[in-house]
Design an enzyme around this catalytic site. Structure first.
Site, PDB file in Angstrom:
ATOM      1  N   ASP A 131      -2.556  -2.509  -4.780  1.00  0.00           N
ATOM      2  CA  ASP A 131      -3.112  -3.280  -3.671  1.00  0.00           C
ATOM      3  C   ASP A 131      -4.325  -4.039  -4.194  1.00  0.00           C
ATOM      4  O   ASP A 131      -5.035  -3.558  -5.075  1.00  0.00           O
ATOM      5  CB  ASP A 131      -3.546  -2.356  -2.523  1.00  0.00           C
ATOM      6  CG  ASP A 131      -2.369  -1.734  -1.787  1.00  0.00           C
ATOM      7  OD1 ASP A 131      -1.318  -2.381  -1.686  1.00  0.00           O
ATOM      8  OD2 ASP A 131      -2.513  -0.600  -1.305  1.00  0.00           O
ATOM      9  N   ASP A 150       3.061  -6.088   1.444  1.00  0.00           N
ATOM     10  CA  ASP A 150       2.609  -5.654   2.768  1.00  0.00           C
ATOM     11  C   ASP A 150       2.532  -6.842   3.730  1.00  0.00           C
ATOM     12  O   ASP A 150       2.898  -6.735   4.901  1.00  0.00           O
ATOM     13  CB  ASP A 150       1.239  -4.978   2.689  1.00  0.00           C
ATOM     14  CG  ASP A 150       1.236  -3.738   1.825  1.00  0.00           C
ATOM     15  OD1 ASP A 150       2.300  -3.090   1.687  1.00  0.00           O
ATOM     16  OD2 ASP A 150       0.166  -3.410   1.279  1.00  0.00           O
TER      17      ASP A 150
END
Length: 190
Positions: A131, A150
């Site tokens: 991330d 995401d």
């Protein structure tokens, strides 16, 4: 649904092609951004962009959003495989291009993170997802740190909800409210 709105059975090659291309682009962009992030971002020095609106903060997440389920990393690939199976099954009757985009984004996001779970450290089915996007503050101080996969998942699900709310069906038909036929009256009884 009106009888004249029934769509032909089976899938439309164009819709399935849009789903496949959307999926491939989502996975490719996600993996490319993750590669650039792991090669160029220092985990201890976030990069501030747009006056602090966005920070690039390299993190590795063993859980889901907000690090939920960090101790159960092996479950997420299994859930993803179920999602992939459902989308492949839905594609057998897919005739709607907007639905193809929606499902392609969801599938691309799911496969992007599944790739991390399968091929990144610490090992298969336990890999940590890369991330890097943090909004308003570094390291997820104000909101969860996320990645392109995401984002694709979120946009795909929001588009699916919008399509459902507007009556657009995956088979290309559209649910509309029945309008009363001219000359007929309905009486309301109190």
């Amino acid at each position: 649904m009106n009888a004249d709105e029934k769509a032909a059975p089976g899938f439309a090659p164009r819709a399935v092609a849009v789903l496949a291309v959307t999926t491939a682009v989502a996975v490719a962009v996600d993996q490319w951004v993750k590669h650039l992030s792991t090669e160029n971002l220092d985990p201890h020095e976030p990069v501030r962009l747009f006056g602090g609106l966005i920070y690039l903060s390299l993190l590795r997440n063993s859980g889901a959003a907000f690090s939920f389920g960090s101790g159960y990393t092996w479950v997420f690939p299994l859930i993803t495989l179920v999602v992939v199976g459902v989308i492949v099954w839905l594609a057998t009757k897919l005739r709607s291009v907007p639905w193809a985009v929606s499902l392609g984004l969801v599938l691309g996001g799911a496969l992007g993170n599944l790739t991390d779970r399968l091929f990144r450290a610490p090992g298969p089915f336990q890999g940590h997802v890369v991330d890097m996007i943090s909004v308003f503050a570094p390291y997820g101080e104000r909101f969860a740190v996320f990645n392109i996969a995401d984002s694709c998942l979120t946009v795909g699900v929001c588009l699916a909800v919008l399509l459902e709310l507007t009556g657009r069906q995956r088979d290309g038909s559209r649910i509309t409210k029945e309008k009363p036929v001219a000359g007929t009256q309905t009486e309301e009884k109190a």
